[in-house]
Design a protein around this motif. Sequence first.
Motif, short mmCIF file in Angstrom:
data_model
loop_
_atom_site.label_atom_id
_atom_site.label_comp_id
_atom_site.label_asym_id
_atom_site.label_seq_id
_atom_site.Cartn_x
_atom_site.Cartn_y
_atom_site.Cartn_z
N ARG A 20 1.05 -0.79 0.32
CA ARG A 20 0.14 0.25 -0.25
C ARG A 20 0.59 1.18 0.29
N LEU A 21 0.92 1.94 -1.14
CA LEU A 21 1.72 3.26 -1.21
C LEU A 21 0.22 3.99 0.19
N SER A 22 1.09 5.80 0.28
CA SER A 22 0.29 6.75 0.46
C SER A 22 1.22 7.39 -0.38
N CYS A 23 0.23 9.00 -0.02
CA CYS A 23 0.70 10.43 -1.09
C CYS A 23 -0.21 10.70 -0.10
N ALA A 24 1.35 11.83 1.34
CA ALA A 24 0.66 12.50 2.43
C ALA A 24 1.71 14.03 1.52
N ALA A 25 -0.37 14.68 1.73
CA ALA A 25 -0.04 15.97 1.50
C ALA A 25 0.13 17.58 2.63
N SER A 26 0.40 18.07 2.09
CA SER A 26 0.92 19.51 3.12
C SER A 26 0.03 20.27 2.31
N GLY A 27 -0.57 21.30 2.80
CA GLY A 27 -1.19 22.52 1.99
C GLY A 27 -2.15 22.54 2.47
N ARG A 28 -3.07 23.81 1.76
CA ARG A 28 -4.13 24.36 1.98
C ARG A 28 -5.45 23.34 0.69
N ASP A 29 -6.70 23.13 0.92
CA ASP A 29 -7.78 22.92 0.48
C ASP A 29 -7.39 21.38 -0.63
N PHE A 30 -6.63 20.41 -0.06
CA PHE A 30 -6.42 19.42 -0.62
C PHE A 30 -7.67 18.56 -1.18
N SER A 31 -9.00 18.81 -0.38
CA SER A 31 -9.88 18.25 -0.80
C SER A 31 -9.93 18.39 -1.87
N ASN A 32 -9.86 19.86 -2.47
CA ASN A 32 -9.84 20.38 -4.06
C ASN A 32 -9.37 19.25 -5.45
N TYR A 33 -8.30 18.73 -4.18
CA TYR A 33 -7.20 18.66 -6.19
C TYR A 33 -7.60 16.61 -5.91
N ALA A 34 -7.42 17.08 -7.66
CA ALA A 34 -7.63 15.40 -7.44
C ALA A 34 -6.28 15.42 -7.66
N ILE A 35 -6.32 13.75 -7.31
CA ILE A 35 -4.90 13.16 -6.90
C ILE A 35 -4.03 12.32 -7.91
N ALA A 36 -3.33 11.13 -8.45
CA ALA A 36 -3.24 10.66 -9.53
C ALA A 36 -1.73 9.68 -9.11
N TRP A 37 -2.28 9.05 -9.56
CA TRP A 37 0.03 8.04 -9.41
C TRP A 37 0.05 7.51 -10.92
N PHE A 38 1.09 8.21 -10.75
CA PHE A 38 2.26 7.17 -11.64
C PHE A 38 3.81 6.29 -11.49
N ARG A 39 3.65 6.21 -13.09
CA ARG A 39 5.05 5.03 -12.33
C ARG A 39 6.08 5.51 -13.53
N GLN A 40 7.28 4.73 -13.26
CA GLN A 40 7.86 5.27 -14.30
C GLN A 40 9.69 3.80 -13.85
N ALA A 41 9.69 2.85 -15.13
CA ALA A 41 10.38 2.17 -14.64
C ALA A 41 11.41 2.12 -15.31
N PRO A 42 12.53 1.43 -15.52
CA PRO A 42 13.66 2.19 -16.51
C PRO A 42 13.77 2.01 -17.11
N GLY A 43 14.26 3.13 -18.36
CA GLY A 43 14.03 3.24 -19.68
C GLY A 43 12.86 3.24 -20.43
N LYS A 44 12.00 3.83 -19.75
CA LYS A 44 10.16 3.75 -19.78
C LYS A 44 9.59 4.81 -19.53
N VAL A 45 9.21 5.46 -20.56
CA VAL A 45 7.92 6.71 -20.07
C VAL A 45 7.78 6.52 -19.11
N ARG A 46 7.12 7.66 -18.01
CA ARG A 46 6.48 7.78 -17.35
C ARG A 46 5.14 7.31 -17.39
N GLU A 47 4.60 6.05 -16.55
CA GLU A 47 2.78 5.88 -17.04
C GLU A 47 1.75 6.21 -15.59
N PHE A 48 0.62 6.74 -15.80
CA PHE A 48 -0.18 6.49 -15.39
C PHE A 48 -1.05 5.49 -15.05
#
Length: 126
Positions: free
Chosen positions: A18-46
């Motif tokens: 389980r990965l976690s993404c902790a945010a600091s700052g205001r209005d967190f609930s107003n943001y869409a959050i995404a995860w991407f990944r990047q393997a060696p030698g490959k482009v970052r993918e959604f």
Amino acid sequence: VQLQAYGGGLVQAGGSLRLSCAASGRDFSNYAIAWFRQAPGKVREFVAAIGWSGSGTFYGNIFYSDSVKGRFTISRDNAKNTVYLQMNSLKPADTAVYYCAADYGLHSSSVDYAYWGQGTQVTVSS
């Protein structure tokens, strides 16, 4: 908004993390959050994204890449300013550095996200 991703590690194929993404700052609930990944030698993918929710517990839209659909689950806890990525049935092909990103809009392209956390390494052994 500042983001910090954590929870990566080494796991055997078929295992879970389980990965976690902790945010600091205001209005967190107003943001869409995404995860991407990047393997060696490959482009970052959604990987997955979850829409803003405003107040309450309505998450809005959620969507996944075809490669993780049915295995990964994205969720958010606005009270904790945190988004989670539960990864089950992991495969060696899931090995990558995983990043979380935030934006007011919900997108699947990395170029559309304004804020990024540092990556966390996920390694799946066969």
